[in-house]
Motif scaffolding. Structure first.
Motif, PDB file in Angstrom:
ATOM      1  N   ARG A  79       7.303  -6.837  15.446  1.00 38.59           N
ATOM      2  CA  ARG A  79       7.722  -7.968  14.619  1.00 38.59           C
ATOM      3  C   ARG A  79       7.654  -7.680  13.123  1.00 38.59           C
ATOM      4  O   ARG A  79       8.183  -8.427  12.332  1.00 38.59           O
ATOM      5  N   GLY A  80       6.973  -6.609  12.758  1.00 36.99           N
ATOM      6  CA  GLY A  80       6.872  -6.289  11.335  1.00 36.99           C
ATOM      7  C   GLY A  80       6.388  -4.869  11.134  1.00 36.99           C
ATOM      8  O   GLY A  80       5.640  -4.337  11.945  1.00 36.99           O
ATOM      9  N   LYS A  81       6.852  -4.268  10.045  1.00 32.73           N
ATOM     10  CA  LYS A  81       6.418  -2.913   9.683  1.00 32.73           C
ATOM     11  C   LYS A  81       6.198  -2.886   8.184  1.00 32.73           C
ATOM     12  O   LYS A  81       7.042  -3.340   7.422  1.00 32.73           O
ATOM     13  N   LYS A  82       5.044  -2.372   7.798  1.00 31.88           N
ATOM     14  CA  LYS A  82       4.711  -2.300   6.382  1.00 31.88           C
ATOM     15  C   LYS A  82       4.143  -0.925   6.079  1.00 31.88           C
ATOM     16  O   LYS A  82       3.220  -0.463   6.751  1.00 31.88           O
ATOM     17  N   ILE A  83       4.720  -0.273   5.098  1.00 33.90           N
ATOM     18  CA  ILE A  83       4.157   0.978   4.592  1.00 33.90           C
ATOM     19  C   ILE A  83       3.186   0.586   3.487  1.00 33.90           C
ATOM     20  O   ILE A  83       3.578  -0.069   2.515  1.00 33.90           O
ATOM     21  N   LEU A  84       1.926   0.922   3.666  1.00 35.50           N
ATOM     22  CA  LEU A  84       0.890   0.460   2.741  1.00 35.50           C
ATOM     23  C   LEU A  84       1.039   1.092   1.360  1.00 35.50           C
ATOM     24  O   LEU A  84       1.255   2.294   1.215  1.00 35.50           O
ATOM     25  N   ARG A  85       0.914   0.218   0.365  1.00 28.63           N
ATOM     26  CA  ARG A  85       0.911   0.625  -1.039  1.00 28.63           C
ATOM     27  C   ARG A  85      -0.484   0.380  -1.591  1.00 28.63           C
ATOM     28  O   ARG A  85      -1.326  -0.245  -0.938  1.00 28.63           O
ATOM     29  N   LYS A  86      -0.719   0.813  -2.792  1.00 32.28           N
ATOM     30  CA  LYS A  86      -2.049   0.709  -3.390  1.00 32.28           C
ATOM     31  C   LYS A  86      -2.585  -0.724  -3.355  1.00 32.28           C
ATOM     32  O   LYS A  86      -3.729  -0.953  -2.992  1.00 32.28           O
ATOM     33  N   GLY A  87      -1.771  -1.716  -3.698  1.00 38.39           N
ATOM     34  CA  GLY A  87      -2.217  -3.101  -3.715  1.00 38.39           C
ATOM     35  C   GLY A  87      -2.553  -3.654  -2.341  1.00 38.39           C
ATOM     36  O   GLY A  87      -3.267  -4.648  -2.217  1.00 38.39           O
ATOM     37  N   ASP A  88      -2.047  -3.031  -1.284  1.00 37.11           N
ATOM     38  CA  ASP A  88      -2.316  -3.487   0.084  1.00 37.11           C
ATOM     39  C   ASP A  88      -3.678  -3.031   0.603  1.00 37.11           C
ATOM     40  O   ASP A  88      -4.181  -3.565   1.592  1.00 37.11           O
ATOM     41  N   LEU A  89      -4.274  -2.043  -0.038  1.00 35.00           N
ATOM     42  CA  LEU A  89      -5.491  -1.429   0.487  1.00 35.00           C
ATOM     43  C   LEU A  89      -6.735  -2.281   0.277  1.00 35.00           C
ATOM     44  O   LEU A  89      -7.667  -2.233   1.079  1.00 35.00           O
TER      45      LEU A  89
END
Length: 144
Positions: A79-89
């Motif tokens: 249902r969703g895919k996110k490539i983690l960026r610095k702000g997501d960590l």
């Protein structure tokens, strides 16, 4: 000009070739070179009750994953895919330290147990390791 006697044989041969190219349920054909392939292998391992299969797609195969029997997963969908960026960590409380470039996949699993159909949302965090995407954490967070 086509020989009319050859047409049924040709149709039969094409049909057999197509049938042979479709993997049977339970065959682990998905590769680990994409996050989606890794999830597909993970779901199939759960369906088969294969702890070894689950550990094969996990970053830390010695983690204490409990799988007493096969899981009756009727279907699943990403249902969703996110490539983690610095702000997501920041704020992620995972077993391993997440890194920029890791992937979070959110998926819906439809399961059946004791005659009851249930819906579960899962998040999986993964990263490549030796050329294969491996799951390093997962979380269930309810239904749709």
């Amino acid at each position: 000009m086509v020989n009319r006697r050859a047409v049924p044989i040709l149709v039969l041969l094409i049909g057999c070739a197509l049938f042979m190219s479709i993997p049977a349920h339970g065959e682990n054909e998905a590769s680990l070179d994409t996050p989606e392939g890794t999830i597909s292998r993970y779901i199939e391992a759960l369906r088969q009750g294969s702890l070894e299969g689950v550990k094969a797609v996990s970053q830390s195969p010695d983690d204490a994953f409990y799988l007493p029997r096969p899981v009756n997963i009727l279907r699943y969908a990403i249902r969703g895919k996110k490539i983690l960026r610095k702000g997501d960590l920041e704020g992620l409380d995972l077993r391993m330290q997440p890194r920029v470039g890791d992937v979070q996949l959110d998926g819906l699993q439809v399961r059946e147990a004791e005659g009851q159909t249930t819906y579960h949302m899962f998040s999986y965090w993964m990263r490549p390791m030796d050329g294969e995407w491996k799951i390093y954490d997962r979380s269930v967070w309810g239904g749709p």
